[in-house]
Design a protein around this motif. Structure first.
Motif, mmCIF file in Angstrom:
data_model
loop_
_atom_site.group_PDB
_atom_site.id
_atom_site.type_symbol
_atom_site.label_atom_id
_atom_site.label_comp_id
_atom_site.label_asym_id
_atom_site.label_seq_id
_atom_site.Cartn_x
_atom_site.Cartn_y
_atom_site.Cartn_z
ATOM 1 N N SER A 216 -65.195 40.586 -18.394
ATOM 2 C CA SER A 216 -65.767 39.236 -18.329
ATOM 3 C C SER A 216 -64.839 38.133 -18.806
ATOM 4 O O SER A 216 -65.176 36.949 -18.665
ATOM 5 N N ASP A 217 -63.665 38.481 -19.353
ATOM 6 C CA ASP A 217 -62.803 37.449 -19.923
ATOM 7 C C ASP A 217 -61.340 37.891 -19.823
ATOM 8 O O ASP A 217 -61.054 39.029 -19.422
ATOM 9 N N SER A 218 -60.452 37.006 -20.187
ATOM 10 C CA SER A 218 -59.025 37.340 -20.170
ATOM 11 C C SER A 218 -58.734 38.404 -21.226
ATOM 12 O O SER A 218 -59.216 38.315 -22.345
ATOM 13 N N VAL A 219 -57.915 39.367 -20.844
ATOM 14 C CA VAL A 219 -57.634 40.478 -21.757
ATOM 15 C C VAL A 219 -56.137 40.612 -21.975
ATOM 16 O O VAL A 219 -55.331 40.208 -21.130
ATOM 17 N N ASN A 220 -55.786 41.191 -23.129
ATOM 18 C CA ASN A 220 -54.386 41.544 -23.338
ATOM 19 C C ASN A 220 -54.224 43.040 -23.532
ATOM 20 O O ASN A 220 -53.150 43.510 -23.897
ATOM 21 N N ASN A 221 -55.298 43.768 -23.318
ATOM 22 C CA ASN A 221 -55.228 45.224 -23.329
ATOM 23 C C ASN A 221 -56.294 45.754 -22.376
ATOM 24 O O ASN A 221 -57.447 45.298 -22.397
ATOM 25 N N LEU A 222 -55.886 46.699 -21.550
ATOM 26 C CA LEU A 222 -56.821 47.370 -20.655
ATOM 27 C C LEU A 222 -56.366 48.822 -20.585
ATOM 28 O O LEU A 222 -55.204 49.087 -20.238
ATOM 29 N N GLN A 223 -57.230 49.726 -20.985
ATOM 30 C CA GLN A 223 -56.873 51.134 -20.997
ATOM 31 C C GLN A 223 -57.913 51.943 -20.221
ATOM 32 O O GLN A 223 -59.103 51.627 -20.237
ATOM 33 N N TRP A 224 -57.428 52.996 -19.562
ATOM 34 C CA TRP A 224 -58.289 53.967 -18.912
ATOM 35 C C TRP A 224 -58.174 55.285 -19.672
ATOM 36 O O TRP A 224 -57.068 55.707 -20.045
ATOM 37 N N PHE A 225 -59.327 55.935 -19.853
ATOM 38 C CA PHE A 225 -59.388 57.214 -20.544
ATOM 39 C C PHE A 225 -60.186 58.218 -19.708
ATOM 40 O O PHE A 225 -61.079 57.834 -18.945
ATOM 41 N N HIS A 226 -59.878 59.487 -19.921
ATOM 42 C CA HIS A 226 -60.666 60.571 -19.365
ATOM 43 C C HIS A 226 -61.245 61.355 -20.536
ATOM 44 O O HIS A 226 -60.491 61.810 -21.412
ATOM 45 N N GLN A 227 -62.574 61.459 -20.572
ATOM 46 C CA GLN A 227 -63.193 62.297 -21.603
ATOM 47 C C GLN A 227 -63.536 63.642 -20.975
ATOM 48 O O GLN A 227 -64.352 63.724 -20.056
ATOM 49 N N ASN A 228 -62.883 64.680 -21.473
ATOM 50 C CA ASN A 228 -63.087 66.000 -20.887
ATOM 51 C C ASN A 228 -64.382 66.639 -21.413
ATOM 52 O O ASN A 228 -65.031 66.087 -22.300
ATOM 53 N N PRO A 229 -64.762 67.759 -20.856
ATOM 54 C CA PRO A 229 -66.035 68.382 -21.268
ATOM 55 C C PRO A 229 -66.083 68.750 -22.746
ATOM 56 O O PRO A 229 -67.175 68.974 -23.280
ATOM 57 N N TRP A 230 -64.968 68.831 -23.419
ATOM 58 C CA TRP A 230 -64.935 69.142 -24.834
ATOM 59 C C TRP A 230 -65.020 67.878 -25.691
ATOM 60 O O TRP A 230 -64.984 67.933 -26.903
ATOM 61 N N GLY A 231 -65.119 66.736 -25.035
ATOM 62 C CA GLY A 231 -65.298 65.484 -25.761
ATOM 63 C C GLY A 231 -64.036 64.724 -26.081
ATOM 64 O O GLY A 231 -64.098 63.610 -26.608
ATOM 65 N N GLN A 232 -62.884 65.290 -25.785
ATOM 66 C CA GLN A 232 -61.627 64.619 -26.107
ATOM 67 C C GLN A 232 -61.377 63.435 -25.188
ATOM 68 O O GLN A 232 -61.620 63.521 -23.982
ATOM 69 N N LEU A 233 -60.896 62.333 -25.763
ATOM 70 C CA LEU A 233 -60.537 61.141 -24.997
ATOM 71 C C LEU A 233 -59.042 61.178 -24.722
ATOM 72 O O LEU A 233 -58.241 61.060 -25.636
ATOM 73 N N ILE A 234 -58.709 61.311 -23.459
ATOM 74 C CA ILE A 234 -57.309 61.430 -23.067
ATOM 75 C C ILE A 234 -56.842 60.088 -22.504
ATOM 76 O O ILE A 234 -57.478 59.540 -21.597
ATOM 77 N N ASN A 235 -55.748 59.565 -23.042
ATOM 78 C CA ASN A 235 -55.181 58.319 -22.505
ATOM 79 C C ASN A 235 -54.643 58.557 -21.098
ATOM 80 O O ASN A 235 -53.833 59.453 -20.879
ATOM 81 N N LEU A 236 -55.102 57.734 -20.151
ATOM 82 C CA LEU A 236 -54.572 57.826 -18.792
ATOM 83 C C LEU A 236 -53.574 56.710 -18.532
ATOM 84 O O LEU A 236 -52.447 56.961 -18.103
ATOM 85 N N PHE A 237 -54.013 55.481 -18.762
ATOM 86 C CA PHE A 237 -53.163 54.325 -18.498
ATOM 87 C C PHE A 237 -53.411 53.219 -19.519
ATOM 88 O O PHE A 237 -54.537 52.985 -19.929
ATOM 89 N N TYR A 238 -52.307 52.576 -19.884
ATOM 90 C CA TYR A 238 -52.350 51.293 -20.600
ATOM 91 C C TYR A 238 -51.884 50.279 -19.583
ATOM 92 O O TYR A 238 -50.713 50.303 -19.183
#
Lengths: 109, 114
Positions: free
Chosen positions: A26-48
């Protein structure tokens, strides 16, 4: 604070298919990240990716900051791609990431 | 492996109890963030420390407190636990003090309050 909306909420794919996940903010950002949360609950960094385009193997992402959206592309999907994909963004002069509700991806063999 | 470590991985306790969650950031990082993931609230920011000092607070309950030690590891203390505190608690770290920097997440601590 910033609002982060993801679509679709759920996605069912056949193995080998391609897909696109969307994140609107909804607004200007200086960080945008994508994560994948696997079935074990871990948050994996995909992209910054606060702006521009990046690729990592079968995954790629594009952020158009001026239009306040980001896209995550999954090509030739595999069953290991199943899980929840989160987009998270941070406003300028902010300290935290605000997360979207996620897209649940199920890849069937 | 992000390089961020969290202990314990799982914690089961009773209502009214107090627990401590521990986080060690990546070796080059000065910032530590705590987030809570619950079924009804999603992923929410709790608190941020930078080089030992508190920088920002989010939706953190008064029963919760945190600190960052001189060696930069951090602890999140949860007291007078309630059933609703059951959640996955993540620690993240980054190099700098603003959210401009990429955050790397630990594996999480799954807290179950019975």
């Amino acid at each position: 604070g910033i609002q982060v909306e993801q679509s679709p909420p759920d996605l069912i794919l056949q193995e080998g298919a391609n897909s696109t996940l969307r994140c609107n903010f909804s607004d200007s950002v200086n960080n945008l990240q994508w994560f994948h949360q696997n079935p074990w609950g871990q948050l994996i960094n995909l992209f910054y990716i606060p702006s521009g385009t990046k690729q990592n193997g079968r995954l790629s992402a594009t952020t158009v900051a001026t239009e306040r959206y980001s896209l995550l592309y999954i090509s030739s999907s595999q069953t290991t791609d199943s899980g929840v994909y989160f987009c998270a963004a941070a406003l300028r002069r902010d300290y935290k990431l605000s997360f979207g509700a996620g897209t649940t991806v199920t890849v069937r063999a | 492996d992000s390089g961020v470590t969290q202990t314990p991985k799982h914690l089961i306790t009773a209502t009214g109890q107090r627990v401590t969650l521990r986080c060690s950031p990546r070796s080059e990082d000065l910032s530590v963030y705590w987030y809570q993931q619950s079924l009804d609230q999603g992923l929410q920011f709790l608190i941020h420390y930078y080089n030992g000092e508190e920088r920002a607070k989010g939706n953190i309950l008064e029963r919760f407190s945190a600190q960052q030690f001189p060696d930069l590891h951090s602890e999140l203390n949860l007291s007078s636990l309630e059933l609703g505190d059951s959640a996955l608690y993540f620690c993240a770290s980054s190099v700098g003090g603003s959210a401009r920097n990429e955050q790397f997440f630990g594996p999480g601590t799954r807290l179950t309050v019975l």
